[in-house]
Design a protein around this motif. Structure first.
Motif, short mmCIF file in Angstrom:
data_model
loop_
_atom_site.label_atom_id
_atom_site.label_comp_id
_atom_site.label_asym_id
_atom_site.label_seq_id
_atom_site.Cartn_x
_atom_site.Cartn_y
_atom_site.Cartn_z
N TYR A 33 0.84 -1.20 0.00
CA TYR A 33 0.00 0.00 0.00
C TYR A 33 0.88 1.25 0.00
CZ TYR A 33 -3.14 -3.33 2.54
OH TYR A 33 -3.87 -4.41 2.95
N TYR A 35 0.11 5.21 1.17
CA TYR A 35 -0.84 6.12 1.80
C TYR A 35 -0.25 7.53 1.80
CZ TYR A 35 -3.71 2.35 3.77
OH TYR A 35 -4.54 1.28 3.92
N PRO A 43 -4.26 8.59 7.49
CA PRO A 43 -3.71 8.15 6.21
C PRO A 43 -4.81 7.89 5.18
CG PRO A 43 -2.73 6.93 8.03
CD PRO A 43 -3.90 7.69 8.59
N LEU A 45 -5.54 6.12 1.50
CA LEU A 45 -4.97 5.17 0.54
C LEU A 45 -4.86 5.79 -0.84
CD1 LEU A 45 -4.07 2.22 0.01
CD2 LEU A 45 -6.45 1.75 -0.64
N GLN A 48 -3.06 0.43 -4.02
CA GLN A 48 -2.83 -0.87 -3.40
C GLN A 48 -2.45 -1.86 -4.49
OE1 GLN A 48 -6.08 -2.26 -0.99
NE2 GLN A 48 -5.27 -4.33 -0.80
N VAL A 55 -4.82 -3.28 -7.45
CA VAL A 55 -6.17 -3.69 -7.09
C VAL A 55 -7.04 -2.52 -6.69
CG1 VAL A 55 -5.52 -6.02 -6.44
CG2 VAL A 55 -5.50 -4.24 -4.71
N ILE A 98 -4.39 -10.94 1.82
CA ILE A 98 -5.51 -10.03 1.58
C ILE A 98 -6.67 -10.32 2.53
CG2 ILE A 98 -4.94 -9.71 -0.86
CD1 ILE A 98 -7.24 -11.66 -1.51
N LEU A 100 -9.12 -10.13 5.60
CA LEU A 100 -9.58 -8.93 6.30
C LEU A 100 -8.91 -8.74 7.65
CD1 LEU A 100 -13.43 -8.84 5.68
CD2 LEU A 100 -11.62 -7.64 4.46
N SER B 32 -13.36 -6.02 9.52
CA SER B 32 -12.50 -6.22 10.67
C SER B 32 -12.10 -4.84 11.17
CB SER B 32 -11.24 -7.02 10.28
OG SER B 32 -11.57 -8.35 9.96
N PHE B 34 -9.60 -2.30 13.74
CA PHE B 34 -8.23 -2.19 14.25
C PHE B 34 -8.05 -0.87 15.00
CE2 PHE B 34 -6.43 -5.55 11.49
CZ PHE B 34 -7.40 -5.63 10.51
N LYS B 49 -6.83 -5.66 17.51
CA LYS B 49 -7.81 -5.85 16.45
C LYS B 49 -8.94 -6.75 16.93
CE LYS B 49 -5.61 -9.85 14.27
NZ LYS B 49 -4.95 -10.38 13.04
N THR B 51 -12.19 -9.12 14.87
CA THR B 51 -12.61 -9.51 13.52
C THR B 51 -14.08 -9.84 13.38
OG1 THR B 51 -12.00 -11.79 13.95
CG2 THR B 51 -10.32 -10.37 12.97
N THR B 93 -10.99 -2.84 7.81
CA THR B 93 -10.75 -3.45 6.51
C THR B 93 -12.04 -4.06 6.03
OG1 THR B 93 -10.04 -5.53 7.52
CG2 THR B 93 -8.32 -4.00 6.86
N LEU B 94 -12.26 -3.93 4.73
CA LEU B 94 -13.47 -4.47 4.11
C LEU B 94 -13.08 -5.02 2.76
CD1 LEU B 94 -16.38 -4.61 5.09
CD2 LEU B 94 -16.87 -2.63 3.67
N ASN B 95 -13.71 -6.11 2.41
CA ASN B 95 -13.42 -6.75 1.15
C ASN B 95 -14.02 -5.96 0.00
OD1 ASN B 95 -13.29 -8.62 -1.08
ND2 ASN B 95 -12.88 -10.18 0.45
N THR B 98 -11.73 -7.67 -4.81
CA THR B 98 -10.43 -8.15 -5.28
C THR B 98 -9.39 -8.15 -4.17
OG1 THR B 98 -9.95 -5.90 -6.00
CG2 THR B 98 -10.78 -7.42 -7.66
N ALA B 99 -9.65 -7.40 -3.11
CA ALA B 99 -8.69 -7.32 -2.02
C ALA B 99 -9.39 -6.73 -0.81
CB ALA B 99 -7.50 -6.45 -2.43
N SER B 100 -8.67 -6.65 0.30
CA SER B 100 -9.21 -5.97 1.47
C SER B 100 -8.63 -4.57 1.52
CB SER B 100 -8.87 -6.74 2.74
OG SER B 100 -7.48 -6.81 2.93
N LYS B 101 -9.46 -3.58 1.77
CA LYS B 101 -9.06 -2.18 1.78
C LYS B 101 -9.02 -1.68 3.21
CE LYS B 101 -10.24 2.32 -0.18
NZ LYS B 101 -11.07 3.03 -1.19
N LEU B 102 -7.90 -1.10 3.62
CA LEU B 102 -7.70 -0.59 4.97
C LEU B 102 -7.98 0.91 4.98
CD1 LEU B 102 -6.63 -1.01 7.87
CD2 LEU B 102 -4.31 -0.77 6.96
N THR B 103 -9.00 1.30 5.76
CA THR B 103 -9.44 2.69 5.83
C THR B 103 -9.26 3.21 7.25
OG1 THR B 103 -11.08 2.31 4.10
CG2 THR B 103 -11.39 4.25 5.49
N PHE B 104 -8.66 4.41 7.39
CA PHE B 104 -8.34 4.97 8.69
C PHE B 104 -9.27 6.12 9.07
CE2 PHE B 104 -4.36 3.03 9.97
CZ PHE B 104 -3.88 2.50 8.78
#
Lengths: 115, 114
Positions: A33, A35, A43, A45, A48, A55, A98, A100, B32, B34, B49, B51, B93-95, B98-104
């Motif tokens: 990633y 950020y 942060p 994104l 990725q 992706v 990947i 979660l 999930s 965090f 974390k 889940t 994180t959410l699917n 195609t991948a899991s995306k980490l959002t702050f």
């Protein structure tokens, strides 16, 4: 285990110049990633990668920002030309999966100042 | 879209005080959750974390419980120390398919004084 390496740590450039940041993720981590963290904000994104494929780049300003991850390992993020509002810390992170529930591991970041 | 909202800082506490940092989230699906921490001069690192709903994450005396009914993940510590002074980020994180995306979230600065 070595962590995520980023360079340079600090960079000062004039607006309209170009700049590049480098990231070496933790060995074996498929997800990488980039950020952007503006002072006082969380942060955001930018892009990725999963191995060497993109992706998610929905928040990358593609008119000036570009990123690549050759051979699915190291990555570079470039800004050309830079604007004043690009001043921020650029964070690289990597993750082994990947899934979660998987932790992301962060580098110390590159602090960019555009004057 | 998916987002995380944290209480604004800075939070200033005396040593041994009780800490709560509020975090709520909006997500389509089952994320999930965090808490990451950024100590002065260091990079972001995972603090704890959870889940799934009703899970409790804990580490270094910090705890947070995944509350699906209130979409919250509040961070608590019974007795803070000066060494806990840092910026705390709630994240999910959410699917994306195609991948899991980490959002702050935006982060909450904690300052602990003697």
């Amino acid at each position: 285990e070595a962590g995520v390496a980023q360079s340079p740590r600090y960079k000062i450039i004039e607006k309209r110049q170009s700049v590049a940041f480098w990231c070496n993720p933790i060995s074996g981590h498929a997800t990488l990633y980039w950020y952007q963290q503006i002072l006082g904000q969380g942060p955001k994104l930018l892009i990725q990668f999963q191995n060497n494929g993109v992706v998610d780049d929905s928040q990358l300003p593609k008119d000036r920002f570009s990123a690549e991850r050759l051979k699915g390992v190291d990555s570079t993020l470039k800004i050309q030309p830079a604007k004043l509002e690009d001043s921020a810390v650029y964070l690289c992170a990597s993750s082994p999966s990947i899934r979660l529930d998987t932790e992301a591991f962060f580098g110390q970041g590159t602090r960019l100042t555009v004057v | 879209g998916n987002s995380v909202t944290q209480m604004e800082g800075p939070v200033t506490l005396s040593e041994e005080a009780f800490l709560t940092i509020n975090c709520t989230y909006t997500a389509t699906g089952y994320p999930s959750l965090f808490w990451y921490v950024q100590y002065p001069g260091e990079g972001l690192q995972l603090l704890l974390k959870a889940t799934k709903a009703d899970d409790k994450g804990s580490n270094k005396g910090f705890e947070a419980t995944y509350r699906k009914e209130t979409t919250s993940f509040h961070l608590e510590k019974g007795s803070v120390q000066v060494s806990d002074s840092a910026v705390y980020f709630c994240a999910l994180t959410l699917n994306t398919g195609t991948a899991s995306k980490l959002t702050f979230g935006t982060g909450t600065r904690l300052q602990v004084t003697l």
